[in-house]
Design a protein around this motif. Sequence first.
Motif, PDB file in Angstrom:
ATOM      1  N   ALA A 169       0.835  -1.333  -0.161  1.00 43.98           N
ATOM      2  CA  ALA A 169      -0.024  -0.142  -0.328  1.00 43.98           C
ATOM      3  C   ALA A 169       0.669   1.239   0.342  1.00 43.98           C
ATOM      4  N   VAL A 170       0.001   2.544  -0.148  1.00 45.82           N
ATOM      5  CA  VAL A 170       0.729   3.400  -0.550  1.00 45.82           C
ATOM      6  C   VAL A 170       1.054   4.720   0.517  1.00 45.82           C
ATOM      7  N   GLN A 171       1.525   5.807   1.148  1.00 42.47           N
ATOM      8  CA  GLN A 171       1.209   6.716   2.663  1.00 42.47           C
ATOM      9  C   GLN A 171       2.024   7.879   1.148  1.00 42.47           C
ATOM     10  N   MET A 172       0.574   9.053   1.339  1.00 46.49           N
ATOM     11  CA  MET A 172       1.538  10.905   0.678  1.00 46.49           C
ATOM     12  C   MET A 172       0.357  11.472   1.547  1.00 46.49           C
ATOM     13  N   LEU A 173       1.310  13.141   1.331  1.00 44.99           N
ATOM     14  CA  LEU A 173       1.517  13.557   2.517  1.00 44.99           C
ATOM     15  C   LEU A 173       2.022  15.014   1.739  1.00 44.99           C
ATOM     16  N   SER A 174       3.248  14.643   1.648  1.00 45.07           N
ATOM     17  CA  SER A 174       3.622  16.056   1.093  1.00 45.07           C
ATOM     18  C   SER A 174       3.111  17.115  -0.454  1.00 45.07           C
ATOM     19  N   ALA A 175       2.921  15.866  -1.422  1.00 44.88           N
ATOM     20  CA  ALA A 175       2.130  16.831  -2.393  1.00 44.88           C
ATOM     21  C   ALA A 175       0.944  17.020  -2.761  1.00 44.88           C
ATOM     22  N   ALA A 176       0.431  16.643  -1.812  1.00 41.84           N
ATOM     23  CA  ALA A 176      -1.135  17.768  -1.489  1.00 41.84           C
ATOM     24  C   ALA A 176      -0.940  18.921  -0.062  1.00 41.84           C
ATOM     25  N   LEU A 177       0.556  18.779   0.396  1.00 37.32           N
ATOM     26  CA  LEU A 177       0.990  20.528   1.204  1.00 37.32           C
ATOM     27  C   LEU A 177       1.058  20.812   0.204  1.00 37.32           C
ATOM     28  N   ILE A 178       1.904  20.526  -0.960  1.00 42.47           N
ATOM     29  CA  ILE A 178       2.166  21.631  -2.866  1.00 42.47           C
ATOM     30  C   ILE A 178       1.258  21.802  -3.372  1.00 42.47           C
TER      31      ILE A 178
END
Length: 363
Positions: A252-261
Motif C-alpha cells: 500500500a502507499v502513503q502520501m502527504l507532501s504532494a497534498a501540501l504542495i
Amino acid sequence: MDLSTEFTGIKLKNPLMPASGPLVGDDEKMLYLARLGVGGMVTKTISTKAAEVPRPCIYGTNNYIVNAELWSELPPEKWINEILPNLKKELDLPLIVSAGYTKEDMEVLIPQLDKFADAFEISTHYVGKNLDTIAETVRTIRKHTDKPIFMKMSPHIPDPVEFAKMVLKNGGTGVVAINSLGPTMLIDLKNRTNLIGNDKGQVWISGPVIKNLGLALVNTIKEAVPEITVIGVGGVASADDVLEYLLAGADAVQMLSAALIRGKQLYKTIVDQLPKALEKYGFSSIEEVKKVGLKKKEVVFEPKYPQIDLNKCTFCKLCEMVCPYWAITVDKENKQVIVDESKCFGCSLCQSRCPVKAISGVI
C-alpha cells in the motif's frame, strides 16, 4: 475496476493513505481526509510529550516540501482522551496509529493506544541508526500489543535489508519506507541566514523530489525479504506514482507532501484516477499490479543512438546544449538535427530532456 487491497489482515478499499504529518494532526483533519476517499488512515506521530515546534516550520516548492516539524504538538492525553475515542466512533477506515520514539516511550504509550489501533506505525526518526536499539523498541512494543507493527525507516539507515530482517526477527510485521530525507537546509541569501529550521538551521525534505529514492529502497527490501509487508511512502503525487510503488513491491502507499504542495483535494483526484491508470497500463485490479511485480531490464553495454522525429522537433536546441558528449548539432535554419554517432555515447539524456518527445530510440 477493483481498487481494494489487503495486507496483514488489514483491508483497504484502495491503496492510498495519508502519511503521518500535519494533515492528520487531529480527528477533524483525519475525518476530512476520510471524506476524500482514502483507503486507510494514519495519525500524526504521538509521543509522551507534546512537541515544541519552531515557526515557521513548513516551506514548499513545486517539487518538494521542507519542514522543521517534529511529532504531534498535542499532548498524548489529548489523543487518548479525545481524538482517538472520537475517531473510533466516526472513522469507518482502518486506523494506523503512529507513535514514537524510544522503548521507554513505547512502554507508556502502546498500552494506552492499543484499543484504538488496527495497526501501529513506529517512527525511528530520532533514535539513530543502531539496529540493536531499534530492535529493543520492536520487542517492547510487541509485549504490549498483538496488532501489526510497521517500523518507519529513515533513508539514512545504512542497510535497509538488515533493517527489514531485524523488524521481522524481533516481532514486527513490516516497514514503512521511507521517512523524509535530511537534514537539509534552505539559505536566505539576502539576509545571510537560514530561511526556516531548527536551532541548527536544519529542515527535512520530502515530496516528489525523493520518490526515486523511495522506490529503490522499497524494491530493495521487498526483493531481499519477500515475506515482509512494505508500505511505500515518499514522493507520491499521482495515480501513476501509486502504481509504481506497488510494482516496486509496496503493499500500500502513503502520501502527504504532494497534498501540501497541490492541495488536499489531491487525495480524491488520485483515487478517482486510479481506475483509468489501471486500465491504461493493462491491469484489472490493484492486487494484479502487486502480483505482477517489477521486471528488471537486461543490462546492455552497447549504445543505441537517438532517432529524431523532425515533424515533432521545434529545433529548440536543448538536446544540443545538454549533450555531455557534443554529439548533437541542431541546424534551425535548415531544420536539421545531426547526430554524430562517433561521439554519441547512447546515454539517453537527450531523449529524456526533449520537451516535445521528438527523440526516441535510446531508452
